[in-house]
Design a protein around this motif. Sequence first.
Motif, short mmCIF file in Angstrom:
data_model
loop_
_atom_site.label_atom_id
_atom_site.label_comp_id
_atom_site.label_asym_id
_atom_site.label_seq_id
_atom_site.Cartn_x
_atom_site.Cartn_y
_atom_site.Cartn_z
N PRO A 102 0.89 -1.18 0.05
CA PRO A 102 -0.04 -0.12 0.09
C PRO A 102 0.82 1.39 0.04
O PRO A 102 0.49 2.07 -0.70
CB PRO A 102 -0.87 -0.24 1.31
N PHE A 103 1.82 1.42 0.76
CA PHE A 103 2.63 2.73 0.82
C PHE A 103 3.34 2.89 -0.49
O PHE A 103 3.59 3.94 -1.04
CB PHE A 103 3.66 2.91 1.99
N ILE A 104 4.06 1.74 -0.83
CA ILE A 104 4.97 1.99 -2.02
C ILE A 104 3.83 2.31 -3.28
O ILE A 104 4.54 3.16 -4.04
CB ILE A 104 5.53 0.61 -2.39
N LYS A 105 2.74 1.79 -3.31
CA LYS A 105 2.14 2.40 -4.41
C LYS A 105 1.49 3.57 -4.26
O LYS A 105 1.54 4.30 -5.15
CB LYS A 105 0.47 1.37 -4.10
N ALA A 106 1.30 4.14 -3.02
CA ALA A 106 0.86 5.44 -2.92
C ALA A 106 2.04 6.43 -3.19
O ALA A 106 1.66 7.66 -3.66
CB ALA A 106 0.25 5.56 -1.39
N ALA A 107 3.05 6.01 -2.78
CA ALA A 107 4.33 6.71 -2.98
C ALA A 107 4.94 7.07 -4.09
O ALA A 107 5.39 8.27 -4.71
CB ALA A 107 5.55 6.62 -1.82
N PHE A 108 5.08 5.82 -4.74
CA PHE A 108 6.04 5.77 -6.09
C PHE A 108 4.91 5.51 -7.54
O PHE A 108 5.60 5.66 -8.43
CB PHE A 108 7.02 4.77 -6.08
N LYS A 109 3.78 5.00 -7.20
CA LYS A 109 3.20 4.65 -8.29
C LYS A 109 3.43 3.95 -9.39
O LYS A 109 3.30 4.53 -10.62
CB LYS A 109 2.47 6.33 -8.73
N GLU A 110 4.52 3.34 -9.21
CA GLU A 110 5.08 2.29 -10.07
C GLU A 110 5.93 3.07 -11.20
O GLU A 110 6.19 2.84 -12.44
CB GLU A 110 4.17 1.42 -10.99
N ARG A 111 6.55 4.12 -10.86
CA ARG A 111 7.34 4.93 -11.71
C ARG A 111 8.85 4.89 -11.44
O ARG A 111 9.01 4.23 -10.43
CB ARG A 111 6.98 6.42 -11.57
N GLY A 112 9.41 5.14 -12.60
CA GLY A 112 10.92 5.15 -12.22
C GLY A 112 11.68 3.78 -12.27
O GLY A 112 11.04 2.85 -13.25
N LYS A 200 16.87 17.84 1.90
CA LYS A 200 16.44 17.38 3.21
C LYS A 200 15.23 16.81 3.14
O LYS A 200 14.77 15.70 3.96
CB LYS A 200 15.96 18.77 3.73
N SER A 201 14.34 16.86 2.16
CA SER A 201 13.08 15.96 1.83
C SER A 201 13.65 14.48 1.50
O SER A 201 13.12 13.62 2.08
CB SER A 201 12.57 16.55 0.61
N ILE A 202 14.68 14.24 0.75
CA ILE A 202 14.97 12.79 0.57
C ILE A 202 15.71 12.43 1.87
O ILE A 202 15.09 11.03 2.19
CB ILE A 202 16.41 12.99 -0.34
N THR A 203 16.39 12.97 2.72
CA THR A 203 16.65 12.45 4.12
C THR A 203 15.61 12.09 4.96
O THR A 203 15.54 11.01 5.33
CB THR A 203 17.48 13.71 4.70
N PHE A 204 14.50 13.08 5.05
CA PHE A 204 13.11 12.41 5.86
C PHE A 204 12.58 11.45 5.10
O PHE A 204 12.06 10.66 5.98
CB PHE A 204 12.44 13.80 5.76
N LYS A 232 1.92 11.37 5.95
CA LYS A 232 1.39 12.50 5.24
C LYS A 232 2.39 13.52 4.99
O LYS A 232 2.62 13.69 3.58
CB LYS A 232 0.39 13.37 6.26
N LYS A 233 3.32 13.75 5.76
CA LYS A 233 4.52 14.55 5.43
C LYS A 233 5.27 14.00 4.35
O LYS A 233 5.60 14.55 3.23
CB LYS A 233 5.33 15.00 6.73
N VAL A 234 5.70 12.64 4.47
CA VAL A 234 6.37 11.97 3.41
C VAL A 234 5.99 12.02 2.05
O VAL A 234 6.63 12.37 1.00
CB VAL A 234 6.61 10.47 3.83
N LEU A 235 4.61 11.71 1.97
CA LEU A 235 3.72 11.75 0.57
C LEU A 235 4.21 13.05 0.09
O LEU A 235 3.95 13.49 -1.14
CB LEU A 235 2.57 11.25 0.56
N SER A 236 3.82 14.14 1.00
CA SER A 236 4.01 15.75 0.63
C SER A 236 5.22 15.97 0.07
O SER A 236 5.44 16.46 -0.95
CB SER A 236 3.41 16.36 1.64
N LEU A 237 6.32 15.34 0.79
CA LEU A 237 7.74 16.01 0.49
C LEU A 237 8.16 15.18 -0.87
O LEU A 237 9.01 15.66 -1.69
CB LEU A 237 8.40 15.35 1.64
N LEU A 238 7.67 14.06 -1.09
CA LEU A 238 8.12 13.22 -2.45
C LEU A 238 7.45 13.90 -3.41
O LEU A 238 7.97 14.43 -4.43
CB LEU A 238 7.24 12.14 -2.25
N GLU A 239 6.21 14.48 -3.45
CA GLU A 239 5.53 15.29 -4.53
C GLU A 239 6.22 16.65 -4.81
O GLU A 239 6.50 17.11 -5.77
CB GLU A 239 4.13 15.88 -4.27
N GLU A 240 6.91 17.17 -3.60
CA GLU A 240 7.53 18.57 -3.58
C GLU A 240 8.77 18.22 -4.46
O GLU A 240 9.36 19.18 -5.20
CB GLU A 240 7.98 19.29 -2.20
#
Length: 493
Positions: A102-112, A200-204, A232-240
């Motif tokens: 579930p988290f991998i799907k939400a975070a990376f959406k099978e991209r890259g 900093k986002s990558i580190t978090f 929530k913050k991780v998903l937001s930072l990934l989008e940033e």
Amino acid sequence: MLWIRAFLIALLVCLLTLHFLKQLWTHRRYPPGPLPLPVIGGLWRTGFGISQNTAIKLAKQYGKIYTIWIGLLPMVVLSGFQAVKEALIMNSEVFSGRPETPFIKAAFKERGIIFSNGHTWKQQRRFGLVTLRKLGLGKTGLEHRIKEEAQQLVETFAEAKGQPLDPSLPIKNSFSNVISVLTFGQRFSPEDEDFQNLLKSITFVLKFGGSVPHILYELLPWLMKHLPGPQKKVLSLLEEALSFAKKKIEKHKEHQALHDPQDFIDFYLLEMEKAKNDQNSTYNEENLAQCIIEFFVGGTDATGVTLLLALLLMATHPDIQEKVHQEMEDVFGSSSLIYYRDHKKLPYTNAVIHEIQRTRVLLLFGSPRQTTKDINMRGFHIPKGTIIIPDFFSALRDPEQWATPEEFNPNHFLDKDGLFMAREEFMAFGAGAHVCLAEHLARIELFIFFTSLLRAFTFQLPAGVKELNQESVREFTTHPKPYKLCAIPCCST
């Protein structure tokens, strides 16, 4: 009424017990592991997170292949060099999938590249390998840029004039600029706020991996995606982070160099143009942005942390540092021009770099895999779609493969004549189908940065400090606790 309530409670307990026994029966063919309890699975045995010591204990109790259940989700752990080799190298295709949790799907959406599968993964990875070669990987052009960054780092250290300094930020900036030149075609100053926010986002995000909130998200995604917290913050930072990459892509499109591509974005946009009529093409800006972020994760965090660990070990092992100094002096005299091809002339120095990577494992567990078909391994049935966790730490510390697995001993990579000896047990960059895409780049960077710094300085403990804390902070990647050391200029420089 009381007897009806008691009957219903008893019935519920019986149904839950039957369901639990059914689950145990269904799972009987998996490798052994901690008893999976309802809801939490086998996490009760790991303290909701696997540490180095826990993994060692589990392998001793259950064997080189064992199963940990996260709720109803089985994870098969491979422990020791032979088990990891048998799976990832000898059965590479079967263990080439990436999990779709579930988290991998939400975070990376099978991209890259790292968390994609199938055609997307094959096409993106192949393009990445080919493009790195086109950008000069293994050629003098790219190596010259790496040497420039290494020299800039030497000058930064020299400004401390032998006083205690924290090397972490300068090192991080140096390695991130190598990746910046490769991907964006430009360097960034340490004062660039947007770029520092990206790092900093990558580190978090890396700190979140494997944490309790991460595990809870995988267990209860329907709940965690609605609750406040670090997920929530991780998903937001990934989008940033993706937004930052997309801004750079837009600038490249404004000045597109289709006939003379200079960096990774240029080459990717050219490939998008070539494949615009191909319905099976996976070349698009979403995949490009994700690839860029992945380059920064590997090129800044992993390689930079390795150099941090290297300097820490040199300061705490002055005898080994002196041998490195002496070898470079014997081979090159007063010349400071050392190139990657010279690693063959410096067997001891090369062995030291490899031993640093062996003893200070960056990933306690390699990034997870997923079986693409059913397989029987060592008498156990592992069904298609099972998540596989390769324990690279155990492979690099396997007492059956290494003479002194717990000691920092460069002789592990030297033969009886003192010549460097490559070893298949060395899995610092992973193994199999998902071996690190930029392994060769990382090898070049580490050699050039390490030799440049050791030619210029002797690294010592600050006055009054008897020892530095060598314990690592273990998150998704391991890194040393903050430390300071003194970079004393060598007389020859």
